[in-house]
Design an enzyme around this catalytic site. Structure first.
Site, mmCIF file in Angstrom:
data_model
loop_
_atom_site.group_PDB
_atom_site.id
_atom_site.type_symbol
_atom_site.label_atom_id
_atom_site.label_comp_id
_atom_site.label_asym_id
_atom_site.label_seq_id
_atom_site.Cartn_x
_atom_site.Cartn_y
_atom_site.Cartn_z
ATOM 1 N N GLU A 43 0.862 -1.249 -0.090
ATOM 2 C CA GLU A 43 0.117 0.175 0.013
ATOM 3 C C GLU A 43 0.884 1.377 0.056
ATOM 4 O O GLU A 43 1.678 1.668 0.975
ATOM 5 C CB GLU A 43 -0.800 0.070 1.136
ATOM 6 N N ARG A 47 0.173 10.378 0.496
ATOM 7 C CA ARG A 47 0.363 11.481 1.623
ATOM 8 C C ARG A 47 1.844 12.185 1.290
ATOM 9 O O ARG A 47 2.018 13.324 1.829
ATOM 10 C CB ARG A 47 0.966 10.873 2.974
ATOM 11 N N LYS A 131 -11.115 -1.386 6.770
ATOM 12 C CA LYS A 131 -9.875 -1.242 7.405
ATOM 13 C C LYS A 131 -10.341 -0.892 8.886
ATOM 14 O O LYS A 131 -11.264 -0.248 9.101
ATOM 15 C CB LYS A 131 -9.083 -0.097 6.825
HETATM 16 O O1 LIG Z 1 -2.516 6.603 5.842
HETATM 17 C C1 LIG Z 1 -3.371 6.125 5.984
HETATM 18 O O2 LIG Z 1 -4.251 5.841 5.110
HETATM 19 C C2 LIG Z 1 -3.504 5.607 7.330
HETATM 20 O O3 LIG Z 1 -4.749 5.214 7.572
HETATM 21 C C3 LIG Z 1 -2.757 5.460 8.481
HETATM 22 C C4 LIG Z 1 -1.877 4.128 8.018
HETATM 23 O O4 LIG Z 1 -2.567 2.954 7.748
HETATM 24 C C5 LIG Z 1 -1.039 4.158 9.288
HETATM 25 O O5 LIG Z 1 -0.133 5.216 9.566
HETATM 26 C C6 LIG Z 1 -0.063 2.848 9.295
HETATM 27 O O6 LIG Z 1 0.082 2.526 10.574
HETATM 28 P P1 LIG Z 1 1.538 2.491 11.494
HETATM 29 O O7 LIG Z 1 1.939 1.239 11.184
HETATM 30 O O8 LIG Z 1 1.323 2.910 12.694
HETATM 31 O O9 LIG Z 1 2.496 3.475 10.654
#
Ligand SMILES: O=C(O)C(=O)C[C@H](O)[C@H](O)COP(=O)(O)O
Length: 222
Positions: A43, A47, A131
């Site tokens: 994925e 961002r 999700k």
């Molecule tokens: O960017 C997105 O669409 C999100 O919803 C956030 C990510 O899924 C999380 O930031 C990943 O989680 P971490 O493993 O804590 O880094």
């Protein structure tokens, strides 16, 4: 051409690495390291400005990867991601407008939820796969276990704050199809372009998923 995809994002692979790419030139070596480590579904979050070029590069140059887009929060991003080659879409939340665009995209998608009411609202709209974000902060495995009682038809990809120790606990739940996260992509390893380290971490993540008591519905591979 690549093989047909499962209809569900949850059935692509047990662990979905969530990637933030600052420099599109890193996309291909990073994706190759993840694939070599046993994590073929990737994925790429929308961002960063580099994300569309990163998606396009992985889709074009890493045939063993199944690349999708994350952080998809507008209908415009749905179009942009699919045009760039995204084969699935993930969002941290959802609105009816976004859902309509995702449904019309022709690729599997996961809208994000963190409450029972959101789950009910998506079920009402015919969506059963979601999700669960932010997984750890919103209640973790205990919360998902509680949802499985009244809402067993919903299946989740918990993401947010998950690490190598907690991933197997999530994957052992009957309503979890896969887990997402960035723990195999430490920012310093990406900055240093240490693809060998990322491959090792990916291999460990894939192995820990294999050691979980994965439910049959969540164990399908690409
Ligand atoms: O960017 C997105 O669409 C999100 O919803 C956030 C990510 O899924 C999380 O930031 C990943 O989680 P971490 O493993 O804590 O880094």
């Amino acid at each position: 051409m690549s093989s047909p995809l499962p209809a569900s994002v949850l059935d692509l692979a047990p662990v979905l690495p969530v990637v933030v790419i600052e420099d599109a030139a890193d996309a291909v070596p990073l994706a190759r390291a993840l694939v070599a480590g046993g994590l073929p579904a990737i994925e790429v979050t929308l961002r960063t400005p580099a994300a569309p070029a990163a998606l396009r590069a992985i889709a074009g140059e890493v045939p063993d990867a199944v690349v999708g887009a994350g952080t998809v929060i507008t209908p415009e991003q749905v179009r942009e991601a699919v045009d760039a080659g995204a084969r699935f879409l993930v969002s941290p939340g959802w609105t009816d407008r976004l859902l309509e665009a995702m449904r019309g995209s022709g690729v599997p998608f996961l809208p994000g939820v963190s409450t029972a009411s959101e789950v009910v609202a998506l079920l009402e709209r015919g969506v059963r796969e979601m999700k669960f974000f932010p997984a750890q902060a919103a209640g973790g495995t205990a919360y998902l276990k509680s949802l499985a009682g009244p809402l067993p038809q919903a299946r989740f990809c918990p993401t947010g704050g998950i690490g190598p120790d907690s991933a197997p606990d999530y994957l052992a739940l009957p309503n979890v199809g896969c887990v997402g996260g960035s723990w195999m992509l430490p920012a310093d390893a990406v900055a240093a372009r240490d693809w060998a380290r990322i491959e090792r971490l990916a291999r460990a993540a894939a192995a820990s998923a294999g050691s979980a008591q994965v439910s049959p519905a969540g164990s399908a591979q690409v």
